[in-house]
Design an enzyme around this catalytic site. Structure first.
Site, PDB file in Angstrom:
ATOM      1  N   SER A  84       0.851  -1.186   0.000  1.00 33.67           N
ATOM      2  CA  SER A  84       0.000   0.000   0.000  1.00 33.67           C
ATOM      3  C   SER A  84       0.889   1.239   0.000  1.00 33.67           C
ATOM      4  CB  SER A  84      -0.847  -0.022   1.267  1.00 33.67           C
ATOM      5  OG  SER A  84      -1.345   1.274   1.539  1.00 33.67           O
ATOM      6  N   SER A  85       0.353   2.342  -0.519  1.00 34.11           N
ATOM      7  CA  SER A  85       1.143   3.577  -0.543  1.00 34.11           C
ATOM      8  C   SER A  85       1.395   4.128   0.859  1.00 34.11           C
ATOM      9  CB  SER A  85       0.450   4.635  -1.405  1.00 34.11           C
ATOM     10  OG  SER A  85      -0.844   4.907  -0.920  1.00 34.11           O
ATOM     11  N   CYS A  86       0.674   3.609   1.880  1.00 36.77           N
ATOM     12  CA  CYS A  86       0.903   4.115   3.238  1.00 36.77           C
ATOM     13  C   CYS A  86       2.181   3.560   3.861  1.00 36.77           C
ATOM     14  CB  CYS A  86      -0.296   3.850   4.138  1.00 36.77           C
ATOM     15  SG  CYS A  86      -0.489   2.141   4.556  1.00 36.77           S
ATOM     16  N   HIS A 130     -12.954   3.143   3.125  1.00 37.73           N
ATOM     17  CA  HIS A 130     -12.072   4.203   2.642  1.00 37.73           C
ATOM     18  C   HIS A 130     -12.929   5.389   2.201  1.00 37.73           C
ATOM     19  CE1 HIS A 130      -9.251   0.778   2.336  1.00 37.73           C
ATOM     20  NE2 HIS A 130      -8.358   1.705   2.649  1.00 37.73           N
ATOM     21  N   LYS A 136       2.967  -4.221   6.261  1.00 39.20           N
ATOM     22  CA  LYS A 136       3.220  -4.282   4.813  1.00 39.20           C
ATOM     23  C   LYS A 136       4.702  -4.082   4.498  1.00 39.20           C
ATOM     24  CE  LYS A 136      -0.812  -5.261   3.181  1.00 39.20           C
ATOM     25  NZ  LYS A 136      -1.027  -6.506   2.415  1.00 39.20           N
ATOM     26  N   TYR A 194      -0.628  -0.993  10.187  1.00 42.67           N
ATOM     27  CA  TYR A 194      -0.817  -1.634   8.873  1.00 42.67           C
ATOM     28  C   TYR A 194       0.439  -1.456   8.018  1.00 42.67           C
ATOM     29  CZ  TYR A 194      -2.953  -2.371   4.246  1.00 42.67           C
ATOM     30  OH  TYR A 194      -3.258  -2.817   2.987  1.00 42.67           O
TER      31      TYR A 194
HETATM   32  O1  GFB Z   1      -9.301   6.328   2.310  1.00 41.52           O
HETATM   33  P1  GFB Z   1      -9.020   6.872   3.641  1.00 41.52           P
HETATM   34  O2  GFB Z   1      -9.901   6.471   4.757  1.00 41.52           O
HETATM   35  O3  GFB Z   1      -7.576   6.524   4.163  1.00 41.52           O
HETATM   36  O4  GFB Z   1      -9.069   8.482   3.449  1.00 41.52           O
HETATM   37  P2  GFB Z   1      -6.095   7.122   3.986  1.00 41.52           P
HETATM   38  C1  GFB Z   1      -8.944   9.305   4.540  1.00 41.52           C
HETATM   39  C2  GFB Z   1      -8.989  10.754   4.116  1.00 41.52           C
HETATM   40  O5  GFB Z   1     -10.295  11.050   3.607  1.00 41.52           O
HETATM   41  C3  GFB Z   1      -8.800  11.644   5.328  1.00 41.52           C
HETATM   42  C4  GFB Z   1     -10.973  11.950   4.488  1.00 41.52           C
HETATM   43  O6  GFB Z   1      -8.247  12.882   4.957  1.00 41.52           O
HETATM   44  C5  GFB Z   1     -10.227  11.797   5.824  1.00 41.52           C
HETATM   45  O7  GFB Z   1     -10.391  12.941   6.655  1.00 41.52           O
HETATM   46  N1  GFB Z   1     -12.390  11.596   4.543  1.00 41.52           N
HETATM   47  C6  GFB Z   1     -13.417  12.448   4.348  1.00 41.52           C
HETATM   48  C7  GFB Z   1     -12.924  10.382   4.841  1.00 41.52           C
HETATM   49  N2  GFB Z   1     -14.591  11.848   4.549  1.00 41.52           N
HETATM   50  C8  GFB Z   1     -14.308  10.554   4.852  1.00 41.52           C
HETATM   51  C9  GFB Z   1     -15.140   9.437   5.154  1.00 41.52           C
HETATM   52  O8  GFB Z   1     -16.361   9.507   5.220  1.00 41.52           O
HETATM   53  N3  GFB Z   1     -14.503   8.254   5.382  1.00 41.52           N
HETATM   54  C10 GFB Z   1     -13.143   8.136   5.307  1.00 41.52           C
HETATM   55  N4  GFB Z   1     -12.574   6.924   5.508  1.00 41.52           N
HETATM   56  N5  GFB Z   1     -12.337   9.188   5.071  1.00 41.52           N
HETATM   57  C11 GFB Z   1      -5.564   4.650   4.249  1.00 41.52           C
HETATM   58  C12 GFB Z   1      -4.855   3.825   5.292  1.00 41.52           C
HETATM   59  O9  GFB Z   1      -5.244   5.944   4.530  1.00 41.52           O
HETATM   60  O10 GFB Z   1      -5.115   4.402   2.945  1.00 41.52           O
HETATM   61  C13 GFB Z   1      -4.804   2.413   4.917  1.00 41.52           C
HETATM   62  O11 GFB Z   1      -5.463   4.033   6.557  1.00 41.52           O
HETATM   63  C14 GFB Z   1      -4.458   2.189   3.462  1.00 41.52           C
HETATM   64  O12 GFB Z   1      -3.894   1.780   5.739  1.00 41.52           O
HETATM   65  C15 GFB Z   1      -5.218   3.108   2.537  1.00 41.52           C
HETATM   66  O13 GFB Z   1      -3.085   2.373   3.276  1.00 41.52           O
HETATM   67  C16 GFB Z   1      -4.768   2.977   1.099  1.00 41.52           C
HETATM   68  O14 GFB Z   1      -5.794   7.395   2.552  1.00 41.52           O
HETATM   69  O15 GFB Z   1      -5.855   8.242   4.933  1.00 41.52           O
END
Ligand code: GFB
Length: 320
Positions: free
Chosen positions: A107-109, A179, A140, A136
């Site tokens: 993953s890119s994280c 996500h 990875k 996580y």
């Molecule tokens: O896809 P996401 O949950 O994960 O996106 P990451 C998070 C970003 O989207 C943050 C905003 O900036 C949140 O504040 N966001 C806005 C929301 N509204 C929402 C919502 O309703 N739900 C969610 N989930 N986010 C993940 C990692 O990071 O990326 C994993 O936690 C994995 O480990 C994945 O690597 C690819 O991009 O921050």
């Protein structure tokens, strides 16, 4: 690849199901799969017995515990333990049973929170990780290093692909686990059908994310199976579009696709996570692979999948 026997671990998930679809589209008939009830990948002896029985020649390891920013920060023990167990067991079985090629997915994280943007593969382990997904990411990174160690010690051909944030058919729409893209698709749809004036978006809306349709990742996995060897790449290779948008822009694109015309309201009690995460995809481009599905085409098709699975009157199941 017709003589190959390809095991897709995690075939019911977002990525694994896309890989199976892609292999089937290409006419591949010998695809090995096992549901979670049939095989618990966290049990080493069971994984060994499965490999002994099915003798896969190639493996795509798409089984993982995954989730959005909230699930990652709420359940760090689950994320680190499950992923370490699954990957250790599958990687070891690939070695023991002479698998010719393993495609391990990260993953890119895995990259530092303040990595240079776009992020080159060389940024790995050059800085501190984003705290919301550290557990996580550590699992990875361990997977990448385990593959590299087996390659060095045993001469195996284990490749690590690092996809950017993914979306598409088969996504998870659970509000606490999902996500950002599936979360916003569901929330915008619900706001439209219930006539709400506001769409709640977590965080400040300023972080930037790169989003790739899962069918593009599936195509990259098949490309890797057919045309890449571990010796062609470093310890890992990025898979992405190279294009990112702010969370606000992503929310606006979702609103257009869903046909919702309300106002965006930011819930700043929720985390922003890493400020920017766009991958440098030049290495895989040099090998001849490019993402093809633009976000403006991918989001409407993801919305259609959401409608078909969860929002139709005759739908058999609903998201949790
Ligand atoms: O896809 P996401 O949950 O994960 O996106 P990451 C998070 C970003 O989207 C943050 C905003 O900036 C949140 O504040 N966001 C806005 C929301 N509204 C929402 C919502 O309703 N739900 C969610 N989930 N986010 C993940 C990692 O990071 O990326 C994993 O936690 C994995 O480990 C994945 O690597 C690819 O991009 O921050």
């Amino acid at each position: 690849m017709t003589e190959d026997n390809i095991y897709v671990a995690g075939h019911r998930g977002l990525v694994g199901s896309a890989v199976v679809r892609q292999l089937q589209r290409l006419g591949h008939e010998r695809i090995v799969t096992a549901s979670r009830q049939e095989l618990d990948l966290t049990v080493q002896a069971d994984v060994g017995a499965f490999f002994a029985a099915h003798r896969p020649t190639q493996v795509v390891l798409a089984a993982a515990k995954v989730g959005g920013i909230l699930a990652n920060s709420d359940l760090p023990a689950d994320f680190i333990r499950s992923n370490l167990e699954i990957q250790n067991n599958v990687i070891e079985a690939c070695y023991r049973y002479g698998v010719r090629k393993l495609v391990f997915l990260g993953s890119s994280c895995i990259y530092p929170k303040f990595a240079p943007q776009p992020i080159p593969e060389s940024a790995l382990l050059t800085g501190l990780l984003e705290p919301t997904n550290e557990a996580y990411a550590i699992a990875k990174i361990a997977g990448i290093k385990t593959c590299a160690a087996y390659n060095r010690q045993y001469g195996t051909n284990f490749l690590s692909l690092m996809p950017t944030n993914l979306y598409g058919p088969g996504d998870n729409y659970d509000p606490r686990g999902s996500h950002v893209l599936p979360a916003l698709i569901r929330r915008a749809h619900e706001a439209r059908v219930t006539g709400q004036s506001d769409l709640v978006v977590w965080g400040s809306g300023t972080p930037r994310r790169e989003l790739m349709h899962v069918d593009d990742l599936a195509s990259a996995c098949v490309f890797a199976l057919e045309r890449l060897d571990a010796s062609d790449i470093g310890e890992c290779i990025n898979v992405g579009t190279g294009i990112d948008l702010t969370i606000r822009e992503i929310a606006e694109t979702v609103m257009d696709a869903v046909g919702y015309r309300g106002r965006i309201v930011f819930d700043t009690s929720k985390p922003d996570g890493t400020p920017r995460k766009v991958l440098d995809v030049s290495a895989l481009r040099r090998h001849g692979w490019n993402a093809r599905i633009a976000l403006v085409d991918g989001i409407p098709s993801a919305y259609q999948d959401f409608l078909a699975r969860y929002a139709q009157p005759h739908a058999r199941s609903r998201p949790a």
